[in-house]
Design an enzyme around this catalytic site. Structure first.
Site, PDB file in Angstrom:
ATOM      1  N   LEU A   1     -21.874 -23.706  57.742  1.00  0.00           N
ATOM      2  CA  LEU A   1     -22.108 -24.789  58.709  1.00  0.00           C
ATOM      3  C   LEU A   1     -23.386 -25.551  58.370  1.00  0.00           C
ATOM      4  O   LEU A   1     -23.508 -26.738  58.677  1.00  0.00           O
ATOM      5  CB  LEU A   1     -22.271 -24.206  60.120  1.00  0.00           C
TER       6      LEU A   1
ATOM      7  N   TYR B   1     -15.277 -32.495  61.721  1.00  0.00           N
ATOM      8  CA  TYR B   1     -16.307 -31.457  61.536  1.00  0.00           C
ATOM      9  C   TYR B   1     -15.722 -30.145  61.020  1.00  0.00           C
ATOM     10  O   TYR B   1     -16.231 -29.565  60.053  1.00  0.00           O
ATOM     11  CB  TYR B   1     -17.019 -31.257  62.877  1.00  0.00           C
TER      12      TYR B   1
ATOM     13  N   VAL C   1     -22.951 -28.680  56.441  1.00  0.00           N
ATOM     14  CA  VAL C   1     -22.435 -29.798  57.231  1.00  0.00           C
ATOM     15  C   VAL C   1     -23.513 -30.333  58.183  1.00  0.00           C
ATOM     16  O   VAL C   1     -23.615 -31.541  58.407  1.00  0.00           O
ATOM     17  CB  VAL C   1     -21.184 -29.362  58.037  1.00  0.00           C
ATOM     18  N   GLU C   2     -24.325 -29.421  58.713  1.00  0.00           N
ATOM     19  CA  GLU C   2     -25.330 -29.815  59.701  1.00  0.00           C
ATOM     20  C   GLU C   2     -26.531 -30.532  59.066  1.00  0.00           C
ATOM     21  O   GLU C   2     -26.966 -31.564  59.556  1.00  0.00           O
ATOM     22  CB  GLU C   2     -25.829 -28.584  60.481  1.00  0.00           C
ATOM     23  N   SER C   3     -27.092 -29.942  58.000  1.00  0.00           N
ATOM     24  CA  SER C   3     -28.379 -30.448  57.510  1.00  0.00           C
ATOM     25  C   SER C   3     -28.519 -30.449  55.996  1.00  0.00           C
ATOM     26  O   SER C   3     -29.553 -30.878  55.485  1.00  0.00           O
ATOM     27  CB  SER C   3     -29.507 -29.585  58.085  1.00  0.00           C
TER      28      SER C   3
END
Length: 202
Positions: A39, A143, A42-44
């Site tokens: 994740l 997402y 995808v997040e940062s």
């Protein structure tokens, strides 16, 4: 990630080497699947300083309210959302909570992105717990597939042409608690390093 996004993903992949192993250990200790570390791509893109337009901060992109609920300090002196270890503990606990609500990882991930209220409402209104059938905001619909794409690449980088990407070495550091305010130049000098390195690791 294999088309226009390839250069960006390669950069993320390189940077992931700094944090990936330590984050996986933390997730395992917290009792959630270690695959959830993906994740962070995808997040940062594994950037602890990342900040979104919605004021989400750190590798796991916590907003202030959720960060505090799951035990992170956020004030004018400290922002533990940027701490790779503390924020991973908080993310693991938040994801465990979301999975407990839905008993479905796709819905838990969708909630991580859109907020649990939005997903609970969509499930009630539309009468289905199947993520793929739910009508959700476009960003949230994209997402979960993004997470799955990152996972697929990570499991078989050769297949997707990422086998030549060199990962950064994991961060090596010691942890020391300082009794009060200390000049970083004095610390750096005592440790035989630079103030930039102390700031980066702190």
């Amino acid at each position: 990630f294999t088309g226009r996004g390839r250069p960006t993903f390669e950069r993320w992949l390189t940077r992931s080497g700094l944090y990936m192993d330590a984050m996986k250990k933390t997730l395992e200790k917290e009792g959630v699947p270690t695959d959830l570390v993906h994740l962070v791509f995808v997040e940062s893109g594994f950037n602890p300083q990342a900040r979104s337009y919605a004021a989400a901060v750190g590798p796991w992109q916590f907003i202030r309210g959720t960060a505090k609920i799951f035990g992170l300090q956020v004030n004018s002196w400290v922002d533990e959302r940027k701490d790779p270890e503390a924020s991973t503990v908080a993310a693991a606990r938040y994801l465990k909570h979301l999975y407990g609500l839905f008993n479905s990882w796709p819905l838990a991930l969708a909630s991580y992105n859109a907020g649990e209220g939005a997903v609970i409402d969509a499930v009630k209104r539309q009468g289905t717990k199947d993520f793929w059938s739910l009508r959700l905001p476009q960003q949230t619909r994209d997402y979960v597939p993004k997470f799955m794409a990152v996972l697929a690449i990570s499991r078989d980088p050769v297949r997707y042409g990422f086998d030549n990407v060199e990962l950064s070495d994991p961060l090596a550091f010691d942890e020391v608690t300082i009794p009060g305010p200390v000049d970083l130049r004095a610390l750096a000098s005592a440790c035989g390093t630079t103030t930039e390195e102390i700031k980066r690791l702190n």
